[in-house]
Each structure stands twice: as C-alpha cells, then as structure tokens.
Design a protein around this motif. Structure first.
Motif, PDB file in Angstrom:
ATOM      1  N   LYS A  59       0.795  -1.218  -0.049  1.00 35.97           N
ATOM      2  CA  LYS A  59      -0.011  -0.055   0.061  1.00 35.97           C
ATOM      3  C   LYS A  59       0.978   1.244  -0.151  1.00 35.97           C
ATOM      4  CE  LYS A  59      -3.964   2.201   2.206  1.00 35.97           C
ATOM      5  NZ  LYS A  59      -4.810   2.430   3.251  1.00 35.97           N
ATOM      6  N   LEU A  60       0.526   2.064  -1.040  1.00 38.22           N
ATOM      7  CA  LEU A  60       1.141   3.288  -1.077  1.00 38.22           C
ATOM      8  C   LEU A  60       1.112   4.317   0.252  1.00 38.22           C
ATOM      9  CD1 LEU A  60       2.972   5.288  -2.797  1.00 38.22           C
ATOM     10  CD2 LEU A  60       0.500   6.323  -3.614  1.00 38.22           C
TER      11      LEU A  60
ATOM     12  N   PRO B  52       2.280   1.095 -14.832  1.00 35.61           N
ATOM     13  CA  PRO B  52       1.422   0.331 -15.373  1.00 35.61           C
ATOM     14  C   PRO B  52      -0.080   0.764 -15.397  1.00 35.61           C
ATOM     15  CG  PRO B  52       2.297  -0.435 -13.520  1.00 35.61           C
ATOM     16  CD  PRO B  52       3.103   0.741 -13.843  1.00 35.61           C
ATOM     17  N   LYS B  53      -0.122   1.766 -14.276  1.00 33.37           N
ATOM     18  CA  LYS B  53      -1.617   2.280 -14.057  1.00 33.37           C
ATOM     19  C   LYS B  53      -1.687   3.741 -14.345  1.00 33.37           C
ATOM     20  CE  LYS B  53      -3.134  -1.485 -12.112  1.00 33.37           C
ATOM     21  NZ  LYS B  53      -4.622  -2.095 -12.486  1.00 33.37           N
ATOM     22  N   ASN B  54      -0.746   4.334 -15.077  1.00 28.74           N
ATOM     23  CA  ASN B  54      -0.977   5.679 -15.788  1.00 28.74           C
ATOM     24  C   ASN B  54      -1.042   6.536 -14.475  1.00 28.74           C
ATOM     25  OD1 ASN B  54      -0.756   5.036 -18.300  1.00 28.74           O
ATOM     26  ND2 ASN B  54      -2.904   4.055 -18.285  1.00 28.74           N
ATOM     27  N   VAL B  55      -0.321   6.531 -13.445  1.00 29.19           N
ATOM     28  CA  VAL B  55      -0.396   7.464 -12.423  1.00 29.19           C
ATOM     29  C   VAL B  55       0.394   8.644 -12.535  1.00 29.19           C
ATOM     30  CG1 VAL B  55       0.444   7.570  -9.960  1.00 29.19           C
ATOM     31  CG2 VAL B  55      -0.644   5.636 -10.900  1.00 29.19           C
ATOM     32  N   LEU B  56       1.512   8.510 -13.436  1.00 34.99           N
ATOM     33  CA  LEU B  56       2.166   9.543 -13.845  1.00 34.99           C
ATOM     34  C   LEU B  56       2.108  10.095 -15.103  1.00 34.99           C
ATOM     35  CD1 LEU B  56       5.559   8.126 -12.532  1.00 34.99           C
ATOM     36  CD2 LEU B  56       3.991   9.758 -11.198  1.00 34.99           C
TER      37      LEU B  56
ATOM     38  N   VAL C 119       4.658  14.353 -12.844  1.00 36.00           N
ATOM     39  CA  VAL C 119       3.910  14.774 -11.541  1.00 36.00           C
ATOM     40  C   VAL C 119       3.075  13.424 -11.454  1.00 36.00           C
ATOM     41  CG1 VAL C 119       2.479  15.943 -13.291  1.00 36.00           C
ATOM     42  CG2 VAL C 119       2.524  16.246 -10.514  1.00 36.00           C
ATOM     43  N   ALA C 120       2.634  12.997 -10.186  1.00 34.85           N
ATOM     44  CA  ALA C 120       1.886  11.920  -9.992  1.00 34.85           C
ATOM     45  C   ALA C 120       0.412  12.554  -9.887  1.00 34.85           C
ATOM     46  CB  ALA C 120       2.145  11.308  -8.454  1.00 34.85           C
ATOM     47  N   VAL C 121      -0.425  12.193 -10.831  1.00 36.59           N
ATOM     48  CA  VAL C 121      -1.645  12.751 -10.592  1.00 36.59           C
ATOM     49  C   VAL C 121      -2.981  11.757 -10.332  1.00 36.59           C
ATOM     50  CG1 VAL C 121      -1.108  14.564 -12.665  1.00 36.59           C
ATOM     51  CG2 VAL C 121      -1.927  12.386 -13.346  1.00 36.59           C
ATOM     52  N   ARG C 122      -2.783  10.666 -10.407  1.00 32.82           N
ATOM     53  CA  ARG C 122      -3.730   9.666  -9.886  1.00 32.82           C
ATOM     54  C   ARG C 122      -3.238   8.848  -8.888  1.00 32.82           C
ATOM     55  NH1 ARG C 122      -4.649  11.007 -14.988  1.00 32.82           N
ATOM     56  NH2 ARG C 122      -3.103   9.526 -16.034  1.00 32.82           N
ATOM     57  N   LEU C 123      -2.743   9.139  -7.607  1.00 31.90           N
ATOM     58  CA  LEU C 123      -2.191   8.586  -6.613  1.00 31.90           C
ATOM     59  C   LEU C 123      -2.988   7.308  -6.241  1.00 31.90           C
ATOM     60  CD1 LEU C 123      -0.382  11.014  -4.364  1.00 31.90           C
ATOM     61  CD2 LEU C 123       0.863   9.380  -5.797  1.00 31.90           C
ATOM     62  N   GLU C 124      -4.283   7.643  -6.067  1.00 38.73           N
ATOM     63  CA  GLU C 124      -5.331   6.462  -5.667  1.00 38.73           C
ATOM     64  C   GLU C 124      -5.115   5.345  -6.611  1.00 38.73           C
ATOM     65  OE1 GLU C 124      -7.594   9.014  -8.942  1.00 38.73           O
ATOM     66  OE2 GLU C 124      -6.209   9.453  -7.062  1.00 38.73           O
ATOM     67  N   ASP C 125      -4.652   5.372  -7.914  1.00 38.19           N
ATOM     68  CA  ASP C 125      -4.464   4.235  -8.655  1.00 38.19           C
ATOM     69  C   ASP C 125      -3.074   3.390  -8.488  1.00 38.19           C
ATOM     70  OD1 ASP C 125      -6.872   4.665  -9.802  1.00 38.19           O
ATOM     71  OD2 ASP C 125      -6.087   5.713 -11.566  1.00 38.19           O
ATOM     72  N   CYS C 126      -2.093   4.052  -7.774  1.00 38.74           N
ATOM     73  CA  CYS C 126      -0.798   3.582  -7.508  1.00 38.74           C
ATOM     74  C   CYS C 126      -0.736   2.356  -6.788  1.00 38.74           C
ATOM     75  CB  CYS C 126       0.094   4.483  -6.998  1.00 38.74           C
ATOM     76  SG  CYS C 126       1.844   3.929  -6.635  1.00 38.74           S
TER      77      CYS C 126
END
Length: 69
Positions: free
Chosen positions: A5-6, A27-31, A40-47
């Motif tokens: 867990k991040l 793999p989750k297009n977080v960046l 920049v990390a734009v979707r941290l909830e997907d990390c």
C-alpha cells in the motif's frame, strides 16, 4: 504475500530532466508530464506501489514509500 500500500510518492522535481521514462513504465498511468516537462503523480489513488517509476528513473528523482505490514 500481502498487497503493498502506497504511503508516499515523492518526485524530486529539481532532479527530473523530463525524459518521460517513468510515465512510459507506469502500469496504472499514475504519472504524467506537466507543462514544465517534469513528472507529476496525478492519480495517486491508482498507484499499486510497484516502484517501476523509481527503478527506471535514470536520475533517481522518484521515491515510492510503502506502508509497513
């Protein structure tokens, strides 16, 4: 094996040269690259805390911290 867990996703913007390798390997297009061509990390909830971005960054500008189980 427990799921990782991040806890924190830290990008040292001064070190980032904007190569986009981290974006390509996530793999989750977080960046994404911002208007300054910095990661920049734009979707941290997907990390999923796989650390592919940190492992592939040639400038060691990314650090992924996971919660201890």
């Amino acid at each position: 094996m427990a799921k990782r867990k991040l806890k924190e996703h830290h990008i040292q913007r001064e070190w980032c040269k904007g190569c986009g390798i981290c974006v390509a390997f996530c793999p989750k297009n977080v960046l994404e690259m911002d208007s300054s061509d910095k990661a920049v990390a734009v979707r941290l909830e997907d990390c999923i805390a796989c650390e592919m971005c940190a492992l592939r960054c040639p400038d060691l500008a990314i650090r992924v911290v996971v919660e201890k189980c």
